[in-house]
Write a protein that holds these residues in place. Structure first.
Motif, PDB file in Angstrom:
ATOM      1  N   GLN A  76      -0.284  -6.955 -12.310  1.00  0.00           N
ATOM      2  CA  GLN A  76       0.500  -7.922 -11.151  1.00  0.00           C
ATOM      3  C   GLN A  76       0.965  -7.007  -9.922  1.00  0.00           C
ATOM      4  O   GLN A  76       0.890  -6.187 -10.446  1.00  0.00           O
ATOM      5  N   PRO A  77       0.810  -8.002  -9.150  1.00  0.00           N
ATOM      6  CA  PRO A  77       0.915  -7.166  -7.638  1.00  0.00           C
ATOM      7  C   PRO A  77       2.876  -6.725  -7.899  1.00  0.00           C
ATOM      8  O   PRO A  77       2.888  -6.772  -8.778  1.00  0.00           O
ATOM      9  N   THR A  78       2.984  -6.020  -7.344  1.00  0.00           N
ATOM     10  CA  THR A  78       4.660  -6.216  -7.082  1.00  0.00           C
ATOM     11  C   THR A  78       5.447  -6.722  -7.346  1.00  0.00           C
ATOM     12  O   THR A  78       6.898  -6.216  -8.028  1.00  0.00           O
ATOM     13  N   ALA A  79       5.083  -7.834  -6.530  1.00  0.00           N
ATOM     14  CA  ALA A  79       6.033  -8.772  -6.794  1.00  0.00           C
ATOM     15  C   ALA A  79       5.389 -10.470  -7.098  1.00  0.00           C
ATOM     16  O   ALA A  79       4.309 -10.338  -6.438  1.00  0.00           O
ATOM     17  N   GLY A  80       6.085 -11.515  -7.842  1.00  0.00           N
ATOM     18  CA  GLY A  80       4.658 -12.693  -7.830  1.00  0.00           C
ATOM     19  C   GLY A  80       3.577 -12.472  -8.847  1.00  0.00           C
ATOM     20  O   GLY A  80       3.732 -11.640 -10.063  1.00  0.00           O
ATOM     21  N   LYS A  81       2.628 -13.479  -8.967  1.00  0.00           N
ATOM     22  CA  LYS A  81       1.951 -13.582  -9.483  1.00  0.00           C
ATOM     23  C   LYS A  81       0.562 -13.270  -9.661  1.00  0.00           C
ATOM     24  O   LYS A  81       0.663 -15.330  -8.339  1.00  0.00           O
TER      25      LYS A  81
ATOM     26  N   ALA B  75       0.943  -2.018  -0.246  1.00  0.00           N
ATOM     27  CA  ALA B  75      -0.095   0.086  -0.189  1.00  0.00           C
ATOM     28  C   ALA B  75       1.135   1.028  -0.034  1.00  0.00           C
ATOM     29  O   ALA B  75       1.313   1.387   0.568  1.00  0.00           O
ATOM     30  N   GLY B  76       0.937   1.684  -0.927  1.00  0.00           N
ATOM     31  CA  GLY B  76       1.692   3.189  -1.456  1.00  0.00           C
ATOM     32  C   GLY B  76       3.513   2.329  -1.092  1.00  0.00           C
ATOM     33  O   GLY B  76       3.498   1.470  -1.328  1.00  0.00           O
ATOM     34  N   PRO B  77       4.266   2.741  -0.559  1.00  0.00           N
ATOM     35  CA  PRO B  77       5.716   2.426  -0.104  1.00  0.00           C
ATOM     36  C   PRO B  77       5.428   1.163   1.121  1.00  0.00           C
ATOM     37  O   PRO B  77       6.688   0.681   1.415  1.00  0.00           O
ATOM     38  N   LYS B  78       4.269   1.483   1.863  1.00  0.00           N
ATOM     39  CA  LYS B  78       4.508  -0.440   2.660  1.00  0.00           C
ATOM     40  C   LYS B  78       3.848  -1.447   2.234  1.00  0.00           C
ATOM     41  O   LYS B  78       3.438  -1.654   1.883  1.00  0.00           O
TER      42      LYS B  78
ATOM     43  N   PRO C 259     -12.732 -22.679  -6.073  1.00  0.00           N
ATOM     44  CA  PRO C 259     -14.689 -22.836  -6.949  1.00  0.00           C
ATOM     45  C   PRO C 259     -15.136 -23.033  -4.953  1.00  0.00           C
ATOM     46  O   PRO C 259     -14.659 -24.353  -4.546  1.00  0.00           O
ATOM     47  N   GLY C 260     -16.131 -22.170  -4.512  1.00  0.00           N
ATOM     48  CA  GLY C 260     -16.680 -22.820  -3.509  1.00  0.00           C
ATOM     49  C   GLY C 260     -16.131 -21.847  -1.992  1.00  0.00           C
ATOM     50  O   GLY C 260     -16.808 -22.641  -0.846  1.00  0.00           O
ATOM     51  N   ASP C 261     -15.116 -22.140  -2.033  1.00  0.00           N
ATOM     52  CA  ASP C 261     -14.376 -21.558  -0.518  1.00  0.00           C
ATOM     53  C   ASP C 261     -15.039 -20.504  -0.456  1.00  0.00           C
ATOM     54  O   ASP C 261     -15.857 -19.167  -0.863  1.00  0.00           O
ATOM     55  N   ARG C 262     -15.660 -20.497   0.834  1.00  0.00           N
ATOM     56  CA  ARG C 262     -15.969 -19.058   2.044  1.00  0.00           C
ATOM     57  C   ARG C 262     -15.374 -18.570   2.935  1.00  0.00           C
ATOM     58  O   ARG C 262     -15.223 -20.130   3.958  1.00  0.00           O
ATOM     59  N   ILE C 263     -14.037 -18.040   2.539  1.00  0.00           N
ATOM     60  CA  ILE C 263     -13.722 -17.463   3.766  1.00  0.00           C
ATOM     61  C   ILE C 263     -14.131 -15.997   4.130  1.00  0.00           C
ATOM     62  O   ILE C 263     -14.277 -15.279   3.740  1.00  0.00           O
ATOM     63  N   GLY C 264     -13.438 -16.451   5.928  1.00  0.00           N
ATOM     64  CA  GLY C 264     -13.551 -15.325   6.601  1.00  0.00           C
ATOM     65  C   GLY C 264     -12.151 -15.015   6.475  1.00  0.00           C
ATOM     66  O   GLY C 264     -11.244 -15.349   6.551  1.00  0.00           O
ATOM     67  N   LEU C 265     -11.828 -13.617   6.259  1.00  0.00           N
ATOM     68  CA  LEU C 265     -10.592 -12.840   6.676  1.00  0.00           C
ATOM     69  C   LEU C 265     -10.395 -11.631   7.723  1.00  0.00           C
ATOM     70  O   LEU C 265     -11.920 -10.756   7.618  1.00  0.00           O
ATOM     71  N   VAL C 266      -9.625 -12.362   8.952  1.00  0.00           N
ATOM     72  CA  VAL C 266      -9.516 -11.264  10.079  1.00  0.00           C
ATOM     73  C   VAL C 266      -8.106 -10.914   9.960  1.00  0.00           C
ATOM     74  O   VAL C 266      -7.236 -11.447   9.281  1.00  0.00           O
ATOM     75  N   GLY C 267      -8.230  -9.324  11.093  1.00  0.00           N
ATOM     76  CA  GLY C 267      -6.823  -8.954  10.968  1.00  0.00           C
ATOM     77  C   GLY C 267      -6.526  -7.583  11.347  1.00  0.00           C
ATOM     78  O   GLY C 267      -7.542  -7.076  12.057  1.00  0.00           O
ATOM     79  N   VAL C 268      -5.379  -8.197  11.845  1.00  0.00           N
ATOM     80  CA  VAL C 268      -4.919  -6.330  12.683  1.00  0.00           C
ATOM     81  C   VAL C 268      -5.688  -4.762  11.355  1.00  0.00           C
ATOM     82  O   VAL C 268      -5.062  -5.424  10.940  1.00  0.00           O
ATOM     83  N   ASN C 269      -5.452  -3.865  12.219  1.00  0.00           N
ATOM     84  CA  ASN C 269      -6.147  -3.039  11.642  1.00  0.00           C
ATOM     85  C   ASN C 269      -4.678  -2.525  10.760  1.00  0.00           C
ATOM     86  O   ASN C 269      -3.698  -2.356  10.860  1.00  0.00           O
ATOM     87  N   GLY C 270      -4.725  -1.877   9.479  1.00  0.00           N
ATOM     88  CA  GLY C 270      -3.051  -1.624   7.827  1.00  0.00           C
ATOM     89  C   GLY C 270      -2.452  -3.188   7.670  1.00  0.00           C
ATOM     90  O   GLY C 270      -1.193  -3.026   7.662  1.00  0.00           O
ATOM     91  N   ALA C 271      -3.200  -4.651   7.748  1.00  0.00           N
ATOM     92  CA  ALA C 271      -2.426  -5.730   7.888  1.00  0.00           C
ATOM     93  C   ALA C 271      -2.880  -5.903   6.917  1.00  0.00           C
ATOM     94  O   ALA C 271      -1.540  -6.406   6.296  1.00  0.00           O
ATOM     95  N   GLY C 272      -3.584  -5.005   6.163  1.00  0.00           N
ATOM     96  CA  GLY C 272      -3.563  -5.306   4.448  1.00  0.00           C
ATOM     97  C   GLY C 272      -4.218  -6.777   3.993  1.00  0.00           C
ATOM     98  O   GLY C 272      -4.501  -6.676   2.977  1.00  0.00           O
ATOM     99  N   LYS C 273      -5.592  -6.711   5.026  1.00  0.00           N
ATOM    100  CA  LYS C 273      -6.636  -7.138   4.575  1.00  0.00           C
ATOM    101  C   LYS C 273      -7.933  -6.131   3.352  1.00  0.00           C
ATOM    102  O   LYS C 273      -7.870  -7.068   2.046  1.00  0.00           O
ATOM    103  N   THR C 274      -7.303  -5.353   2.558  1.00  0.00           N
ATOM    104  CA  THR C 274      -8.596  -4.668   2.121  1.00  0.00           C
ATOM    105  C   THR C 274      -7.333  -4.616   0.868  1.00  0.00           C
ATOM    106  O   THR C 274      -7.731  -4.585  -0.098  1.00  0.00           O
ATOM    107  N   SER C 275      -5.944  -3.978   1.505  1.00  0.00           N
ATOM    108  CA  SER C 275      -4.887  -4.161   0.017  1.00  0.00           C
ATOM    109  C   SER C 275      -5.535  -5.200  -1.135  1.00  0.00           C
ATOM    110  O   SER C 275      -4.846  -5.578  -1.662  1.00  0.00           O
ATOM    111  N   LEU C 276      -5.115  -6.799  -0.206  1.00  0.00           N
ATOM    112  CA  LEU C 276      -5.085  -7.917  -0.419  1.00  0.00           C
ATOM    113  C   LEU C 276      -5.961  -7.922  -1.263  1.00  0.00           C
ATOM    114  O   LEU C 276      -6.186  -8.888  -2.593  1.00  0.00           O
ATOM    115  N   LEU C 277      -7.368  -7.830  -1.111  1.00  0.00           N
ATOM    116  CA  LEU C 277      -8.361  -8.130  -1.959  1.00  0.00           C
ATOM    117  C   LEU C 277      -8.376  -7.580  -3.612  1.00  0.00           C
ATOM    118  O   LEU C 277      -8.876  -7.324  -4.115  1.00  0.00           O
TER     119      LEU C 277
END
Length: 606
Positions: free
Chosen positions: A347-352, A300-303, A315-333
């Motif tokens: 594509q993201p900064t690195a990886g595929k 998220a920016g330089p972070k 297919p069909g996965d139903r995932i609940g995503l929790v985490g500390v604020n600022g850990a990247g939940k929204t950024s991942l989505l």
């Protein structure tokens, strides 16, 4: 006999041509823990404002016991914007006074993450004016909890709190002696804190004994007896009751309602979801690939938020995503949504990120999409589609789905510009579902939704075939709609939690304890109960021996706790040292609670 604190006698309140409250009479006594529920706009907030004498009744009267100390958290705070956090929360207390007060330390740590208030630029000396609405609300809540009111009145106290903050607040309120009246849509919180419920409906208030689970049962029973109730609403509440009774996660306490009656009521109610059937249908709609992440970095920016992330959303996965604020939940989505829009070209900064060719993503963000204000609700939905295929042969028209989401036939002709924030949120979600996506990303979908609408949304998602990721601080909603929980713990990795949110909170407590070296004695070897092991009747002698050992350890812990309190008072002006001592004290208390629970288990066997 409990002292009566507040009396409400035949109170009526009218807005325009609508009576929000019509001849309502009720009372609040010492020790009451009352949760207030009902649809948005039915008068919950009006009721508690009149209870607190912040608003006058048109007829009837509200009386307070003489000398009543009242603490109120409204949806709009009365903080002095020019003041500092210290001035509003601590007041004129000297540093050694407030730092030596265990309750003040507990409130600051529970709501802000530490005595130094991480996240606030100048800590306690931060000026309030530039702070966000959520930060101001936490400050107002801290100010209230540090006081000593006889009655606490809270309007949506869990707003802007994360899962940890909500768990802390529930524990804190349970430990207080103050009476409580609380409006909230957080059903897990209601179950943890409340012993009575007020259901505000159609100008009247129905009273129920027990927490949210008991309320669901009692309401279902009342609707079963009253044959004139709408069939669809009766079935909906019975379905929720079935989920509650069949062992939902985190429902570990014994239900207080009559088990036999509840089981009889839900005998013909199937499980909320047929997981295997939904999975087959999802495979048919999506194929084998949805999102495959290979060695991905999310920024998220330089972070840098996540590194070397390899994960598959199938297919069909139903995932609940929790985490500390600022850990990247929204950024991942957002990273996955960006890849989906361009079919993997972005594509993201690195990886595929590999995106399935058949993926049709709908992303509900925290920002409400603005629509033409003159557009009618039904027109806004029909802009997307007139009919929607819900799978398994189910089809709904735009009008029918509007009704499912609480927009009555009359409300469907309301201009979008006249809708409340919660109604706009419902409309946004409705438009997403009308587009027949096969992948759903829901970022805080429960914001501004009342409990009845949440029930309807959960019921709709039960039969929705596709892949889904939900970010939410509403623990009940995550447990109700998803099958697995994954967490971002702030260490730049994504972890699966087999035991769900309970495991997440345990890991967060362990992280906090590890952050400060503790000198308290370690008692893990004496507390095997944490692993769920039971002592057999034949091992009674061994149980007695272990009981004696635990009693000695608890005695040492008591001595250590007294020492820590004294050290905190002696070093009140050294905030860094006080923070370390306070962290050690909290860890010591948690250890002692575990030992005491183990003692109770062994006492039965011995």
């Amino acid at each position: 006999m409990a002292v009566n604190l507040v009396n409400v006698e035949t109170v009526t309140k009218v807005y325009g041509t609508r009576a929000l409250l019509d001849g309502v009479s009720l009372g609040v006594s010492e020790g009451d823990r009352i949760g207030v529920v009902g649809r948005n706009g039915d008068g919950k907030t009006t009721l508690i404002r009149m209870l607190a004498k912040l608003e006058e009744a048109d007829t009837g009267r509200v009386t307070h016991n003489g000398g009543l100390r009242l603490g109120v958290l409204t949806q709009h705070d009365s903080l002095d914007s020019a003041a500092t956090v210290r001035h509003e929360v601590i007041g004129d207390l000297a540093d050694h006074e407030w730092a030596g007060d265990a309750k003040i330390r507990d409130v600051l740590t529970g709501l802000f993450g530490g005595l130094d208030m991480p996240g606030f630029p100048q800590g306690l000396d931060t000026v309030i004016a530039p702070l966000s609405g959520g930060e101001r609300r936490r400050i107002a809540l801290a100010k209230l909890l540090i006081g000593e009111p006889d009655l606490i009145v809270l309007d949506e106290p869990t707003n802007h709190l994360d899962v940890e903050g909500i768990a802390w607040l529930a524990e804190h309120l349970r430990a207080r002696r103050s009476a409580l009246v609380c409006v909230t849509h957080d059903r897990w919180f209601l179950d943890q804190v409340c012993t009575r419920m007020w259901d505000v409906q159609g100008g009247t208030v129905h009273e129920y004994e027990g927490g949210y689970s008991d309320y669901v049962f009692a309401r279902a029973e009342r609707q079963r007896i009253a044959a004139t109730e709408e069939v669809k609403r009766k079935n909906l509440v019975r379905k929720e009751l079935a989920w509650l009774r069949r062992g939902a996660p985190a429902r570990t306490s014994k239900p207080r309602f009559r088990i036999e009656a509840a089981n009889e009521l839900i005998a013909d109610v199937p499980p909320p979801r047929d997981t295997s059937e939904l999975m087959r249908f999802a495979n048919a709609r999506l194929g084998k690939t949805v999102f495959d992440l290979e060695d991905v970095t999310v920024q998220a920016g330089p972070k840098v938020l996540l590194t070397h992330l390899t994960w598959q959303l199938g297919p069909g996965d139903r995932i609940g995503l929790v985490g500390v604020n600022g850990a990247g939940k929204t950024s991942l989505l957002r990273a996955l949504a960006d890849a989906s829009r361009t079919q993997g070209e972005t594509q993201p900064t690195a990886g595929k990120v590999i995106v399935g060719r058949t993926v049709k993503l709908a992303y509900l963000s925290q920002e409400v999409t603005e629509l033409e204000p003159t557009l009618r609700v039904l027109e806004a939905v029909q802009q997307v589609r007139d009919r929607v295929d819900l799978g398994k042969g189910r089809e709904m028209t735009a009008g029918q789905l509007c009704e499912q989401f609480g927009f009555t036939k009359e409300k469907q002709w309301t201009p979008v510009g006249d809708l409340s924030g919660g109604e706009r949120r419902r409309l946004q979600l409705l438009r997403l579902l009308m587009d027949e996506p096969n992948v759903l990303f829901l970022d805080e979908p429960t914001n501004d939704l009342d409990i009845e609408t949440l029930n309807q949304l959960e019921d709709l998602l039960d039969g929705w075939p596709g892949s889904m990721v939900v970010i939410s601080h509403d623990r009940f909603f995550i447990e109700r709609t998803t099958d697995r929980v994954m967490a971002l713990l702030g260490d730049k990795s994504l972890r699966m939690l087999p035991r769900g949110i309970d495991e997440y909170l345990e890991r967060r407590r362990a992280q906090a304890a590890a952050a400060v070296p503790a000198s308290a004695p370690v008692a893990s070897s004496a507390a095997p109960g944490g692993s769920g092991a039971a002592v057999s009747a034949k091992d009674g002698r061994a149980a007695k021996k272990e009981l004696q050992k635990i009693e000695r350890q608890v005695g040492r812990m008591d001595d250590r706790e007294k020492t820590l309190h004294q050290q905190i008072a002696d070093n009140a002006t050294d905030f860094e040292k006080v923070a370390k001592l306070d962290s050690e004290l909290r860890e010591l208390k948690a250890e002692r609670e575990e030992l005491e629970m183990r003692w109770l288990e062994l006492a039965e066997d011995a």
